[in-house]
Design an enzyme around this catalytic site. Structure first.
Site, PDB file in Angstrom:
ATOM      1  N   ASP A  97     -17.353  -3.299 -14.586  1.00 57.87           N
ATOM      2  CA  ASP A  97     -16.690  -3.413 -13.230  1.00 57.87           C
ATOM      3  C   ASP A  97     -17.726  -4.540 -12.577  1.00 57.87           C
ATOM      4  O   ASP A  97     -18.871  -3.802 -12.053  1.00 57.87           O
ATOM      5  CB  ASP A  97     -16.851  -1.788 -12.530  1.00 57.87           C
ATOM      6  CG  ASP A  97     -15.847  -1.006 -13.076  1.00 57.87           C
ATOM      7  OD1 ASP A  97     -15.054  -1.433 -14.262  1.00 57.87           O
ATOM      8  OD2 ASP A  97     -15.354  -0.223 -12.327  1.00 57.87           O
ATOM      9  N   LYS A 161      -9.766  -3.663  -8.713  1.00 55.60           N
ATOM     10  CA  LYS A 161     -10.218  -2.513  -8.167  1.00 55.60           C
ATOM     11  C   LYS A 161     -10.397  -2.707  -6.676  1.00 55.60           C
ATOM     12  O   LYS A 161     -10.899  -3.683  -6.347  1.00 55.60           O
ATOM     13  CB  LYS A 161     -11.484  -2.178  -8.942  1.00 55.60           C
ATOM     14  CG  LYS A 161     -12.053  -0.962  -8.674  1.00 55.60           C
ATOM     15  CD  LYS A 161     -13.389  -0.749  -9.345  1.00 55.60           C
ATOM     16  CE  LYS A 161     -14.237   0.552  -8.741  1.00 55.60           C
ATOM     17  NZ  LYS A 161     -15.386   0.817  -9.573  1.00 55.60           N
ATOM     18  N   LYS A 200      -6.805  -0.428 -10.375  1.00 56.81           N
ATOM     19  CA  LYS A 200      -7.928   1.065 -10.277  1.00 56.81           C
ATOM     20  C   LYS A 200      -8.211   1.163  -9.058  1.00 56.81           C
ATOM     21  O   LYS A 200      -8.527   0.488  -7.957  1.00 56.81           O
ATOM     22  CB  LYS A 200      -9.287   0.632 -11.226  1.00 56.81           C
ATOM     23  CG  LYS A 200     -10.158   1.774 -10.803  1.00 56.81           C
ATOM     24  CD  LYS A 200     -11.562   1.485 -11.898  1.00 56.81           C
ATOM     25  CE  LYS A 200     -12.623   2.549 -11.517  1.00 56.81           C
ATOM     26  NZ  LYS A 200     -14.010   2.192 -12.123  1.00 56.81           N
TER      27      LYS A 200
END
Length: 240
Positions: A97, A161, A200
């Site tokens: 990430d 995300k 996400k």
């Protein structure tokens, strides 16, 4: 909210169990990895220096190791983000990430942003990992989010995300707070990415109803610290 045949395993496999708080000791991270393993979540998402430890604990469990790069503010150089990614994979991470360079996004330097994400994604996929790009939506306007979705879609990253969970914005009363994964931003991200780029949600997903709500918006992964509470609530509601 309806669970429409959703299983406990499917809910667990939506969760990246977040172990990123700066005050977490090795003992707390170890305990968190054991929680992730016992509940069969998608990943334990750990601080970079904890990656090797997490990989040892989770080996053979079916729970992947996720770590972060450029975290939490995205200010590292491209070269450092790439090296962080490569080191993380060597130590056992299969999901990365990374935080986009927020200042470059806000300054409209899309050439830099594209080049950065291209290099980090190439490093991740070249080592057999997947990349999730953290936007930190609290700092951004809708037009920034749409542009980032377009870049990430073109580069074929695995996930976009919403947040780090640490993107606090100064409020009018002088206090710092963040919204995290809002319905509006999730809808915007889902609408501006192809199905191959997953979404996400991170920041504020703390209960089963939060999970069900964001899932209905097209979210397939969440970042959560409240993993145990979410799954216990699911069991109480008869989800098996």
């Amino acid at each position: 909210m309806t669970t429409d045949g959703l299983t406990l395993k499917a809910i667990a496999k939506m969760i990246d169990h977040s172990l990123l708080h700066p005050t977490m000791t090795d003992a707390i991270v170890t305990e968190g990895c054991e929680v992730a393993k016992s509940h069969g979540v998608a990943t334990a998402c750990v601080k970079p220096y904890s990656t090797a430890m997490a990989a040892r604990i989770l080996e053979g469990s079916g729970v992947a190791v996720c770590t972060v790069t450029g975290f939490p503010h995205g200010n590292s150089t491209v070269a450092i983000k790439v090296e962080e990614t490569k080191l993380a994979m060597r130590e056992g991470a299969t999901e990365i990430d990374t935080v986009v360079n927020i200042g470059k996004v806000l300054g409209g330097d899309w050439e830099y942003v594209t080049a950065e994400l291209r290099e980090v994604n190439a490093a991740a996929t070249g080592g057999g990992a997947i990349l999730k790009v953290i936007f930190e939506n609290d700092y951004l306007q809708d037009e920034h989010i749409v542009k980032l979705c377009g870049i990430c879609s073109k580069l074929q990253v695995a996930f976009v995300k919403t947040s780090t969970g640490y993107g606090f914005v100064r409020q009018s009363n002088g206090m710092y707070a963040y919204q995290g994964a809002t319905d509006h931003h999730l809808q915007l991200m889902r609408a501006n990415c192809p199905p191959s780029v997953q979404v996400k949600a991170a920041g504020g997903v703390r209960a089963l109803d939060d999970v069900l709500r964001v899932r209905a918006l097209g979210v397939t992964r969440i970042g959560a610290t409240a993993t145990v509470a979410i799954l216990e609530e699911a069991r109480k509601r008869g989800i098996t």
